[in-house]
Design a protein around this motif. Structure first.
Motif, PDB file in Angstrom:
ATOM      1  N   SER A 136      14.132   0.144  -3.236  1.00  0.00           N
ATOM      2  CA  SER A 136      12.807  -0.392  -3.506  1.00  0.00           C
ATOM      3  C   SER A 136      12.841  -1.914  -3.607  1.00  0.00           C
ATOM      4  O   SER A 136      13.780  -2.501  -4.150  1.00  0.00           O
TER       5      SER A 136
ATOM      6  N   VAL B 250       8.160  -5.278  -6.383  1.00  0.00           N
ATOM      7  CA  VAL B 250       7.092  -4.313  -6.630  1.00  0.00           C
ATOM      8  C   VAL B 250       6.589  -4.339  -8.077  1.00  0.00           C
ATOM      9  O   VAL B 250       5.371  -4.370  -8.308  1.00  0.00           O
ATOM     10  N   PRO B 251       7.445  -4.325  -9.102  1.00  0.00           N
ATOM     11  CA  PRO B 251       6.914  -4.359 -10.469  1.00  0.00           C
ATOM     12  C   PRO B 251       6.027  -5.572 -10.743  1.00  0.00           C
ATOM     13  O   PRO B 251       4.990  -5.453 -11.412  1.00  0.00           O
TER      14      PRO B 251
ATOM     15  N   LEU C 244       2.671  -5.032  -9.039  1.00  0.00           N
ATOM     16  CA  LEU C 244       1.857  -4.081  -9.808  1.00  0.00           C
ATOM     17  C   LEU C 244       1.259  -4.754 -11.043  1.00  0.00           C
ATOM     18  O   LEU C 244       0.092  -4.517 -11.382  1.00  0.00           O
TER      19      LEU C 244
ATOM     20  N   ASP D 245       7.122   0.662   0.077  1.00  0.00           N
ATOM     21  CA  ASP D 245       7.444   0.724  -1.347  1.00  0.00           C
ATOM     22  C   ASP D 245       6.186   0.693  -2.211  1.00  0.00           C
ATOM     23  O   ASP D 245       6.112   1.393  -3.237  1.00  0.00           O
ATOM     24  N   LEU D 246       5.208  -0.100  -1.828  1.00  0.00           N
ATOM     25  CA  LEU D 246       3.951  -0.128  -2.575  1.00  0.00           C
ATOM     26  C   LEU D 246       3.246   1.215  -2.493  1.00  0.00           C
ATOM     27  O   LEU D 246       2.703   1.709  -3.489  1.00  0.00           O
ATOM     28  N   TRP D 247       3.241   1.802  -1.316  1.00  0.00           N
ATOM     29  CA  TRP D 247       2.613   3.122  -1.165  1.00  0.00           C
ATOM     30  C   TRP D 247       3.293   4.148  -2.070  1.00  0.00           C
ATOM     31  O   TRP D 247       2.630   4.979  -2.714  1.00  0.00           O
TER      32      TRP D 247
ATOM     33  N   THR E  62       4.502   3.959  -4.895  1.00  0.00           N
ATOM     34  CA  THR E  62       4.181   3.888  -6.324  1.00  0.00           C
ATOM     35  C   THR E  62       3.100   4.886  -6.715  1.00  0.00           C
ATOM     36  O   THR E  62       3.001   5.260  -7.889  1.00  0.00           O
TER      37      THR E  62
ATOM     38  N   ASP F 151       0.065   4.213  -6.993  1.00  0.00           N
ATOM     39  CA  ASP F 151      -1.024   3.439  -7.592  1.00  0.00           C
ATOM     40  C   ASP F 151      -2.056   3.110  -6.514  1.00  0.00           C
ATOM     41  O   ASP F 151      -1.702   2.631  -5.436  1.00  0.00           O
TER      42      ASP F 151
ATOM     43  N   ALA G 149      -2.199  -0.518  -5.365  1.00  0.00           N
ATOM     44  CA  ALA G 149      -0.988  -0.821  -4.603  1.00  0.00           C
ATOM     45  C   ALA G 149      -1.045  -0.177  -3.221  1.00  0.00           C
ATOM     46  O   ALA G 149      -0.586  -0.764  -2.234  1.00  0.00           O
ATOM     47  N   ARG G 150      -1.610   1.011  -3.138  1.00  0.00           N
ATOM     48  CA  ARG G 150      -1.714   1.681  -1.836  1.00  0.00           C
ATOM     49  C   ARG G 150      -2.693   0.946  -0.921  1.00  0.00           C
ATOM     50  O   ARG G 150      -2.448   0.823   0.281  1.00  0.00           O
TER      51      ARG G 150
END
Length: 222
Positions: A2, A6-7, A10, A55-57, A59, A61, A64-65
């Motif tokens: 990942s 990403v964190p 988010l 990676d965003l997908w 999650t 969220d 994020a998607r």
């Protein structure tokens, strides 16, 4: 592995959340609260990055998607990957963006259209009908338009809401784009009365197919 960003992304998206926007979206069955102009600004800054998009997908969220669909490369998604994404996409805005920004711009649009169109899940079938509307307007060769009208006439009135909406859009598109079938399309719409009473703001076109067809044809002829 990942993407380590990403964190932080988010967290940034959570900071952009607006409770009022979320409340409005939730009334329409969606699950995001970020102003879409601000979301597009984040995507513009990040630029196109396929691994980050995946990676965003992953999650799950919704914000994020939506961002993932803006930063991904449509040509780099595999057909089975897109099929899985559609089945995971629980909210209308995510489905709409998946189709508009990824599927339609990639190499798998037609095989996925055909597969989804025939899927027994009405939400998946709705995506197939949505892609079929584009074919009707832009590339109708090979489509059985009278057969589509037969299906719409037989099934649209009792179809689940999302599938019904996409069938109705195809009905209107046939009437708009194909003058030889316009009278039949209008007749089907008038008899079934699907979306006849749909609340339509002033200066907007009604989704009731006979009115929709008439208005767009008027503009084209004007």
């Amino acid at each position: 592995m990942s993407d380590e960003r990403v964190p932080a992304i988010l967290e940034e998206l959570r900071g952009l959340e607006d409770p009022k926007i979320r409340a409005v979206n939730e009334r329409h069955g969606d699950d995001h609260g970020v102003n879409l102009t601000k979301l597009r600004a984040v995507a513009k800054r990040l630029k196109t990055q396929q691994p980050l998009a995946e990676d965003l997908w992953a999650t799950g969220d919704t914000n994020a998607r939506l961002l993932a669909l803006l930063v991904g490369r449509p040509k780099e998604f595999a057909a089975d990957q897109l099929d899985a994404m559609l089945r995971e996409a629980r909210y209308p805005k995510v489905v709409d963006w998946l189709l508009a920004y990824v599927v339609k711009k990639g190499p798998h649009a037609e095989p996925l259209r055909a597969a989804w169109f025939a899927d027994p899940d009405p939400d998946i079938a709705a995506a197939g009908w949505a892609l079929t509307q584009t074919r009707i307007a832009k590339d109708p060769d090979g489509l059985d338009l009278p057969g589509l009208l037969d299906r719409i006439e037989a099934e649209m009135a009792d179809a689940p809401s999302r599938l019904q909406w996409e069938m109705n859009s195809c009905l209107a598109q046939i009437g708009i784009s194909h003058p030889d079938l316009r009278a039949r399309a209008i007749d089907i719409g008038e008899r079934l009365e699907v979306l006849k009473d749909y609340p339509t703001p002033p200066n907007c076109t009604s989704p009731f197919a006979p009115l929709w067809i008439a208005e767009i044809v008027r503009r084209q002829d004007g």
